[in-house]
Design a protein around this motif. Sequence first.
Motif, PDB file in Angstrom:
ATOM      1  N   VAL A 130     -60.974 -39.846  55.377  1.00  0.00           N
ATOM      2  CA  VAL A 130     -60.436 -41.114  54.897  1.00  0.00           C
ATOM      3  C   VAL A 130     -59.705 -40.847  53.574  1.00  0.00           C
ATOM      4  O   VAL A 130     -60.103 -39.987  52.794  1.00  0.00           O
ATOM      5  CB  VAL A 130     -61.563 -42.152  54.711  1.00  0.00           C
ATOM      6  CG1 VAL A 130     -61.011 -43.471  54.172  1.00  0.00           C
ATOM      7  CG2 VAL A 130     -62.283 -42.381  56.039  1.00  0.00           C
ATOM      8  N   ASN A 131     -58.639 -41.578  53.344  1.00  0.00           N
ATOM      9  CA  ASN A 131     -57.760 -41.374  52.185  1.00  0.00           C
ATOM     10  C   ASN A 131     -58.548 -41.188  50.890  1.00  0.00           C
ATOM     11  O   ASN A 131     -59.133 -42.126  50.347  1.00  0.00           O
ATOM     12  CB  ASN A 131     -56.813 -42.570  52.059  1.00  0.00           C
ATOM     13  CG  ASN A 131     -55.719 -42.359  51.041  1.00  0.00           C
ATOM     14  OD1 ASN A 131     -55.951 -41.878  49.948  1.00  0.00           O
ATOM     15  ND2 ASN A 131     -54.502 -42.732  51.416  1.00  0.00           N
ATOM     16  N   ALA A 132     -58.545 -39.956  50.372  1.00  0.00           N
ATOM     17  CA  ALA A 132     -59.354 -39.627  49.202  1.00  0.00           C
ATOM     18  C   ALA A 132     -58.863 -40.343  47.954  1.00  0.00           C
ATOM     19  O   ALA A 132     -59.671 -40.712  47.084  1.00  0.00           O
ATOM     20  CB  ALA A 132     -59.352 -38.114  48.976  1.00  0.00           C
ATOM     21  N   SER A 133     -57.561 -40.548  47.838  1.00  0.00           N
ATOM     22  CA  SER A 133     -57.021 -41.251  46.678  1.00  0.00           C
ATOM     23  C   SER A 133     -57.521 -42.688  46.630  1.00  0.00           C
ATOM     24  O   SER A 133     -57.892 -43.192  45.559  1.00  0.00           O
ATOM     25  CB  SER A 133     -55.496 -41.212  46.720  1.00  0.00           C
ATOM     26  OG  SER A 133     -54.940 -41.931  45.631  1.00  0.00           O
ATOM     27  N   ILE A 134     -57.547 -43.354  47.758  1.00  0.00           N
ATOM     28  CA  ILE A 134     -57.989 -44.746  47.809  1.00  0.00           C
ATOM     29  C   ILE A 134     -59.497 -44.844  47.580  1.00  0.00           C
ATOM     30  O   ILE A 134     -59.967 -45.740  46.870  1.00  0.00           O
ATOM     31  CB  ILE A 134     -57.586 -45.392  49.147  1.00  0.00           C
ATOM     32  CG1 ILE A 134     -56.058 -45.460  49.252  1.00  0.00           C
ATOM     33  CG2 ILE A 134     -58.195 -46.783  49.279  1.00  0.00           C
ATOM     34  CD1 ILE A 134     -55.382 -46.223  48.133  1.00  0.00           C
TER      35      ILE A 134
END
Length: 267
Positions: A130-134
């Motif tokens: 899952v999008n690590a930045s988010i």
Amino acid sequence: MARNVTDFHGILLFRRDYAERDFLIKFLTQEFGKKMFLVRGAKKRGFKMVADILPFTTGSYVGDIADDGLSYIRTARETNQFQNISTDIFKNAYATYIMSLVDQAFPDGQPLPTWYHRVQRALTLIDDGVNASIITNIMEIQLMPAFGVAPQLQGCAICGRNDLPFDYSESYGGLLCQQHWQIDPRRLHLAQRTIYYLRQFSVLDLDKLHTIDVKPQTEHAMRQLMNEIYDSQIGVHPKSKRFLDQMQSWSARLTMPPQASPDDSTD
């Protein structure tokens, strides 16, 4: 110094060399909060817990838990490593930054069962792709009250309305509705999509999140917003954040489209 030999569940926050053969390891534990452990002989050949004290490891252990000062690990019962975080430099950077923030947000020895679960879930989501930045944005937003910054994110900080467009005001401690934008000419002038995610992320239950799709422009805007809040209002700058910023800069350059040459068509 009181000690208690007991089982505990831990997420390894970091480890560092100590003396010639030992490690100092800090765990976020489910039962006791953050604790520093001395692991004697951890660098010796044949040390039996090598795999259990690797970075990005979580599991159950038995230890001598001290009220103050260093605790000691006796043995590991069942442990797992976040393999994808361990082998992916980008996932690694985001996960390290999250754990650095948690380490700075709370004093050692304060029980943090809710945050133990939240950190474990965040790392699991990053490890699963899952999008690590988010995920990092969500953790940054939800950690702000622990740093003494609790902006009003569900309604206007002046009148409480939640049915008008918003902007973020550092001066007024959160959101301003459109009727009050004029009172802060230095508000951040955020896009409404960014405001939407800011509000959603502040109350999001990570257990209910399995996937998320955010446009690159919004992802970039969220990163800029978190940088602004943490720089100007919180003043926390973990070393891991500097490396993460460098990583993001490299990634941006690699993905930047080439500039058109004089012969390229712009029609």
